[in-house]
Design a protein around this motif. Structure first.
Motif, PDB file in Angstrom:
ATOM      1  N   GLN A  11       0.837  -1.203   0.000  1.00  0.00           N
ATOM      2  CA  GLN A  11       0.000   0.000   0.000  1.00  0.00           C
ATOM      3  C   GLN A  11       0.874   1.256   0.000  1.00  0.00           C
ATOM      4  O   GLN A  11       0.604   2.230   0.685  1.00  0.00           O
ATOM      5  N   ALA A  12       1.942   1.184  -0.793  1.00  0.00           N
ATOM      6  CA  ALA A  12       2.884   2.298  -0.950  1.00  0.00           C
ATOM      7  C   ALA A  12       2.474   3.058  -2.205  1.00  0.00           C
ATOM      8  O   ALA A  12       2.889   2.710  -3.312  1.00  0.00           O
ATOM      9  N   TRP A  13       1.632   4.048  -2.030  1.00  0.00           N
ATOM     10  CA  TRP A  13       0.995   4.705  -3.175  1.00  0.00           C
ATOM     11  C   TRP A  13       1.953   5.413  -4.114  1.00  0.00           C
ATOM     12  O   TRP A  13       1.722   5.422  -5.321  1.00  0.00           O
ATOM     13  N   PRO A  14       3.053   6.006  -3.650  1.00  0.00           N
ATOM     14  CA  PRO A  14       4.009   6.563  -4.614  1.00  0.00           C
ATOM     15  C   PRO A  14       4.582   5.493  -5.545  1.00  0.00           C
ATOM     16  O   PRO A  14       4.750   5.715  -6.740  1.00  0.00           O
ATOM     17  N   ILE A  15       4.871   4.298  -5.002  1.00  0.00           N
ATOM     18  CA  ILE A  15       5.365   3.200  -5.822  1.00  0.00           C
ATOM     19  C   ILE A  15       4.279   2.741  -6.787  1.00  0.00           C
ATOM     20  O   ILE A  15       4.537   2.486  -7.966  1.00  0.00           O
ATOM     21  N   VAL A  16       3.053   2.653  -6.311  1.00  0.00           N
ATOM     22  CA  VAL A  16       1.928   2.231  -7.152  1.00  0.00           C
ATOM     23  C   VAL A  16       1.713   3.210  -8.297  1.00  0.00           C
ATOM     24  O   VAL A  16       1.626   2.806  -9.464  1.00  0.00           O
ATOM     25  N   ILE A  17       1.642   4.480  -7.992  1.00  0.00           N
ATOM     26  CA  ILE A  17       1.351   5.496  -9.020  1.00  0.00           C
ATOM     27  C   ILE A  17       2.462   5.541 -10.068  1.00  0.00           C
ATOM     28  O   ILE A  17       2.200   5.498 -11.273  1.00  0.00           O
ATOM     29  N   ALA A  18       3.710   5.620  -9.605  1.00  0.00           N
ATOM     30  CA  ALA A  18       4.839   5.700 -10.540  1.00  0.00           C
ATOM     31  C   ALA A  18       4.898   4.471 -11.433  1.00  0.00           C
ATOM     32  O   ALA A  18       5.086   4.582 -12.652  1.00  0.00           O
ATOM     33  N   ASN A  19       4.710   3.294 -10.854  1.00  0.00           N
ATOM     34  CA  ASN A  19       4.826   2.077 -11.652  1.00  0.00           C
ATOM     35  C   ASN A  19       3.598   1.821 -12.511  1.00  0.00           C
ATOM     36  O   ASN A  19       3.710   1.200 -13.566  1.00  0.00           O
ATOM     37  N   ALA A  20       2.442   2.300 -12.116  1.00  0.00           N
ATOM     38  CA  ALA A  20       1.260   2.184 -12.980  1.00  0.00           C
ATOM     39  C   ALA A  20       1.455   3.016 -14.242  1.00  0.00           C
ATOM     40  O   ALA A  20       1.146   2.567 -15.355  1.00  0.00           O
ATOM     41  N   ILE A  21       1.997   4.217 -14.081  1.00  0.00           N
ATOM     42  CA  ILE A  21       2.254   5.074 -15.245  1.00  0.00           C
ATOM     43  C   ILE A  21       3.363   4.466 -16.107  1.00  0.00           C
ATOM     44  O   ILE A  21       3.233   4.379 -17.331  1.00  0.00           O
ATOM     45  N   THR A  22       4.455   4.037 -15.471  1.00  0.00           N
ATOM     46  CA  THR A  22       5.562   3.441 -16.217  1.00  0.00           C
ATOM     47  C   THR A  22       5.114   2.175 -16.937  1.00  0.00           C
ATOM     48  O   THR A  22       5.482   1.941 -18.096  1.00  0.00           O
ATOM     49  N   LEU A  23       4.293   1.354 -16.284  1.00  0.00           N
ATOM     50  CA  LEU A  23       3.789   0.137 -16.914  1.00  0.00           C
ATOM     51  C   LEU A  23       2.955   0.470 -18.140  1.00  0.00           C
ATOM     52  O   LEU A  23       3.090  -0.178 -19.186  1.00  0.00           O
ATOM     53  N   THR A  24       2.128   1.480 -18.036  1.00  0.00           N
ATOM     54  CA  THR A  24       1.314   1.895 -19.178  1.00  0.00           C
ATOM     55  C   THR A  24       2.196   2.312 -20.353  1.00  0.00           C
ATOM     56  O   THR A  24       1.972   1.891 -21.491  1.00  0.00           O
ATOM     57  N   LEU A  25       3.204   3.129 -20.088  1.00  0.00           N
ATOM     58  CA  LEU A  25       4.099   3.597 -21.151  1.00  0.00           C
ATOM     59  C   LEU A  25       4.933   2.451 -21.727  1.00  0.00           C
ATOM     60  O   LEU A  25       5.055   2.320 -22.948  1.00  0.00           O
ATOM     61  N   ALA A  26       5.503   1.621 -20.860  1.00  0.00           N
ATOM     62  CA  ALA A  26       6.333   0.503 -21.334  1.00  0.00           C
ATOM     63  C   ALA A  26       5.496  -0.503 -22.121  1.00  0.00           C
ATOM     64  O   ALA A  26       5.935  -1.003 -23.160  1.00  0.00           O
ATOM     65  N   ALA A  27       4.286  -0.777 -21.648  1.00  0.00           N
ATOM     66  CA  ALA A  27       3.419  -1.718 -22.362  1.00  0.00           C
ATOM     67  C   ALA A  27       2.989  -1.149 -23.710  1.00  0.00           C
ATOM     68  O   ALA A  27       2.853  -1.889 -24.693  1.00  0.00           O
ATOM     69  N   THR A  28       2.808   0.157 -23.771  1.00  0.00           N
ATOM     70  CA  THR A  28       2.470   0.805 -25.040  1.00  0.00           C
ATOM     71  C   THR A  28       3.608   0.649 -26.035  1.00  0.00           C
ATOM     72  O   THR A  28       3.391   0.284 -27.201  1.00  0.00           O
ATOM     73  N   ILE A  29       4.829   0.897 -25.587  1.00  0.00           N
ATOM     74  CA  ILE A  29       6.002   0.742 -26.458  1.00  0.00           C
ATOM     75  C   ILE A  29       6.150  -0.719 -26.878  1.00  0.00           C
ATOM     76  O   ILE A  29       6.393  -1.016 -28.057  1.00  0.00           O
ATOM     77  N   LEU A  30       5.982  -1.650 -25.943  1.00  0.00           N
ATOM     78  CA  LEU A  30       6.079  -3.075 -26.254  1.00  0.00           C
ATOM     79  C   LEU A  30       5.006  -3.483 -27.266  1.00  0.00           C
ATOM     80  O   LEU A  30       5.294  -4.208 -28.225  1.00  0.00           O
ATOM     81  N   THR A  31       3.805  -2.999 -27.099  1.00  0.00           N
ATOM     82  CA  THR A  31       2.716  -3.301 -28.042  1.00  0.00           C
ATOM     83  C   THR A  31       3.049  -2.768 -29.431  1.00  0.00           C
ATOM     84  O   THR A  31       2.834  -3.455 -30.436  1.00  0.00           O
ATOM     85  N   MET A  32       3.590  -1.541 -29.498  1.00  0.00           N
ATOM     86  CA  MET A  32       3.966  -0.991 -30.804  1.00  0.00           C
ATOM     87  C   MET A  32       5.089  -1.799 -31.425  1.00  0.00           C
ATOM     88  O   MET A  32       5.112  -2.001 -32.648  1.00  0.00           O
ATOM     89  N   LYS A  33       6.030  -2.292 -30.612  1.00  0.00           N
ATOM     90  CA  LYS A  33       7.109  -3.125 -31.131  1.00  0.00           C
ATOM     91  C   LYS A  33       6.537  -4.395 -31.768  1.00  0.00           C
ATOM     92  O   LYS A  33       6.956  -4.813 -32.837  1.00  0.00           O
ATOM     93  N   LEU A  34       5.574  -5.003 -31.108  1.00  0.00           N
ATOM     94  CA  LEU A  34       4.973  -6.227 -31.634  1.00  0.00           C
ATOM     95  C   LEU A  34       4.102  -5.942 -32.872  1.00  0.00           C
ATOM     96  O   LEU A  34       4.054  -6.748 -33.786  1.00  0.00           O
ATOM     97  N   ARG A  35       3.490  -4.783 -32.899  1.00  0.00           N
ATOM     98  CA  ARG A  35       2.574  -4.446 -34.003  1.00  0.00           C
ATOM     99  C   ARG A  35       3.290  -3.952 -35.249  1.00  0.00           C
ATOM    100  O   ARG A  35       2.896  -4.275 -36.375  1.00  0.00           O
ATOM    101  N   TYR A  36       4.313  -3.133 -35.089  1.00  0.00           N
ATOM    102  CA  TYR A  36       4.967  -2.456 -36.226  1.00  0.00           C
ATOM    103  C   TYR A  36       6.275  -3.097 -36.642  1.00  0.00           C
ATOM    104  O   TYR A  36       7.069  -2.475 -37.334  1.00  0.00           O
ATOM    105  N   ARG A  37       6.541  -4.314 -36.277  1.00  0.00           N
ATOM    106  CA  ARG A  37       7.817  -4.959 -36.613  1.00  0.00           C
ATOM    107  C   ARG A  37       8.159  -4.817 -38.061  1.00  0.00           C
ATOM    108  O   ARG A  37       7.528  -5.010 -38.983  1.00  0.00           O
TER     109      ARG A  37
END
Length: 84
Positions: free
Chosen positions: A58-84
Motif C-alpha cells: 500500500q505504498a501509493w508513490p510506488i503504485v502510481i509511478a509504476n502504474a504510469i511506467t507500466l502503461t508507457l512501457a506496455a504501449t512501447i512493447l505493443t507498438m514493437k509487436l505491431r509495427y515490426r
C-alpha cells in the motif's frame, strides 16, 4: 514534505517521465527498429512486479509511478509487436 519524500518523488517523476519521449517518438514514427523486444518484455514484466509489490505494501508513490511506467512501457512493447 521530508527530504526522503522529495527524493522519492523526484526519482519517480524522472524515471517515469523518461519513457515519454520514447513512447511519443514510437507512436509518431512507428519506427521500432531500435527497440529490443527482449529488453522491453523483461522490463515490462519487472515494472508489473513493482506495481504488485507497491499494491501489497500500500505504498501509493510506488503504485502510481509504476502504474504510469507500466502503461508507457506496455504501449512501447505493443507498438514493437505491431509495427515490426
Amino acid at each position: 514534505m521530508t527530504l526522503t519524500d522529495f527524493i522519492g518523488t523526484l526519482a519517480a517523476v524522472l524515471t517515469t517521465g523518461s519513457f515519454l519521449p520514447q513512447a511519443w517518438h514510437t507512436f509518431k514514427t512507428k519506427d521500432v527498429s531500435g527497440i529490443s523486444l527482449g529488453m522491453y518484455s523483461v522490463f515490462t514484466t519487472g515494472v508489473a512486479a513493482w506495481l504488485i509489490y507497491g499494491l501489497l505494501l500500500q505504498a501509493w508513490p510506488i503504485v502510481i509511478a509504476n502504474a504510469i511506467t507500466l502503461t508507457l512501457a506496455a504501449t512501447i512493447l505493443t507498438m514493437k509487436l505491431r509495427y515490426r
